[in-house]
Design an enzyme around this catalytic site. Structure first.
Site, mmCIF file in Angstrom:
data_model
loop_
_atom_site.group_PDB
_atom_site.id
_atom_site.type_symbol
_atom_site.label_atom_id
_atom_site.label_comp_id
_atom_site.label_asym_id
_atom_site.label_seq_id
_atom_site.Cartn_x
_atom_site.Cartn_y
_atom_site.Cartn_z
ATOM 1 N N GLY A 76 27.671 73.442 73.412
ATOM 2 C CA GLY A 76 28.561 73.790 74.522
ATOM 3 C C GLY A 76 28.227 72.976 75.763
ATOM 4 N N PHE A 77 28.931 73.294 76.836
ATOM 5 C CA PHE A 77 28.735 72.590 78.117
ATOM 6 C C PHE A 77 27.265 72.693 78.562
ATOM 7 C CE2 PHE A 77 29.219 73.732 82.841
ATOM 8 C CZ PHE A 77 28.890 72.443 83.268
ATOM 9 N N ALA A 128 21.284 83.820 78.569
ATOM 10 C CA ALA A 128 22.181 83.339 79.619
ATOM 11 C C ALA A 128 23.131 84.460 79.983
ATOM 12 C CB ALA A 128 22.955 82.115 79.132
ATOM 13 N N TYR A 133 34.179 89.804 78.311
ATOM 14 C CA TYR A 133 33.072 88.917 78.706
ATOM 15 C C TYR A 133 32.045 89.671 79.550
ATOM 16 C CZ TYR A 133 30.752 84.726 80.579
ATOM 17 O OH TYR A 133 29.834 83.757 80.932
#
Ligand code: UDP
Length: 325
Positions: free
Chosen positions: A19-20, A124, A155
């Protein structure tokens, strides 16, 4: 317990490594001398191209696994970083169940791996645990103002559950856990179409289109450059701090000011046009980073103008190669 001073010689697993942020973390710890870095990803929002430049580097491995189905990594591991989750509002609106599952089942699988290996586990987390905050700036002892049934709930609540789970594994099962609350972060390897404001405005500037500001544009965010953020995460992993730590850039600005900053950095762009404000869009967000400063000796170093220049240069180079990140 011996506290490491750096990642040199360490064996590291990065969940969501393509991912980023995961890919930046893989690159950073390899650069620090980690002897093994395993990127685990199912590529639903991650992109294998993000780690293409790491392939062939000694110690770098990629594993295609969905951590909600199970997680299996051979051999010794010293650190497990859980960076796996859809993270942009558009992504988690498209993948709400995947988002809930990766924050819950996926995080527990990561914790179990860390427990089995005797590894440090870093979760995270996110400034979204503060929701639409009634306290400003946000300190870690603020419990938040989250809508548990709104469009962002999959989320926000998954990340809140993940924090609770991480603390339980830390307190009652003896896993060495760390929790980082990540505020808005930007940099190379964001997806142009992930819907977040940074790629949205940069893409618009490069195409000469108008900037789509949601609502009246007075809502605020504080943007941290990826390199700074990753440095904070590595410092936290190397510390012995179990309680959550905010990592983000305290420079707060409105979305109108941010559009102007992108216009200045990109050297062009259209006018500002307003679009409807998404439901439950937080009105203000700014990290209080006192704990990061005191406990980790960390603070951001890259000014917005410099970070935007690097980000824009990256998006330009990708466009020149004819690919869409
Ligand atoms: N935003 C905007 N225009 C866009 C995309 C986002 O004005 O094209 C706003 C959005 O409403 C929010 C802020 O920019 O107030 C940051 O949005 P983003 O999706 O990047 O992250 P968030 O902090 O909301 O999770």
């Amino acid at each position: 317990m011996t506290i490491q001073k750096s990642m040199k010689g360490q064996r590291v697993v990065v969940l969501g490594g393509s991912g980023f942020l995961g890919s930046h973390l893989c690159e950073r710890v390899l650069g620090d001398g980690a002897v093994r870095v395993v990127s685990v990803d199912n590529y639903i929002t991650g992109n294998a191209d993000n780690v293409a430049h790491l392939r062939g580097r000694p110690g770098f491995e990629e594993l295609r696994q969905d951590i909600t189905e199970g997680l299996s990594v051979d051999g010794p591991v010293d650190y497990v970083f859980n960076m796996a989750s859809p993270a942009s509002p558009i992504d988690y609106a498209k993948l709400p169940l995947e988002t809930l599952r990766v924050g819950s089942v996926g995080t527990e699988n990561g914790l179990k791996l860390a427990e089995a290996k005797g590894a440090v586990f870093l979760q995270a987390s996110t400034s979204e645990v503060y929701g639409d905050p009634l306290v400003h700036p946000q300190r870690e002892d603020y419990w938040g103002n989250v809508n548990p049934i709104g469009p962002r709930a999959c989320y926000d609540e998954a990340k809140r559950y993940a924090e609770a789970l991480t603390m339980v594994y830390g307190r009652s099962r003896g896993v060495k856990t760390r929790i980082v609350r990540i505020f808005n972060t930007y940099g190379p390897r964001m997806r142009l179409n992930d819907g977040r404001v940074v790629p949205a405005f940069v893409g618009q500037a490069l195409r000469g289109e108008d900037f789509t500001v949601f609502g009246d544009g007075t809502q605020t965010r504080s943007f941290c450059y990826a390199r700074d953020l990753i440095d904070g995460i590595v410092r936290l992993a190397l510390s012995d701090e179990m309680e959550p730590v905010n990592i983000g850039n305290p420079r707060e600005m409105t979305m109108i000011q941010f559009a102007e900053a992108v216009r200045a950095a990109a050297g062009g762009g259209g006018k500002i046009v307003h679009k409807p404000l998404p439901k439950d869009d937080p009105k203000q967000r700014q990290p209080d980073i006192t704990r990061a400063r005191q406990l980790l000796g960390w603070e951001p170093r890259v000014p917005l103008e410099e970070g935007l220049r690097e980000t824009i240069a990256w998006f330009r180079s990708v466009a020149a190669r004819g690919s869409t990140p």
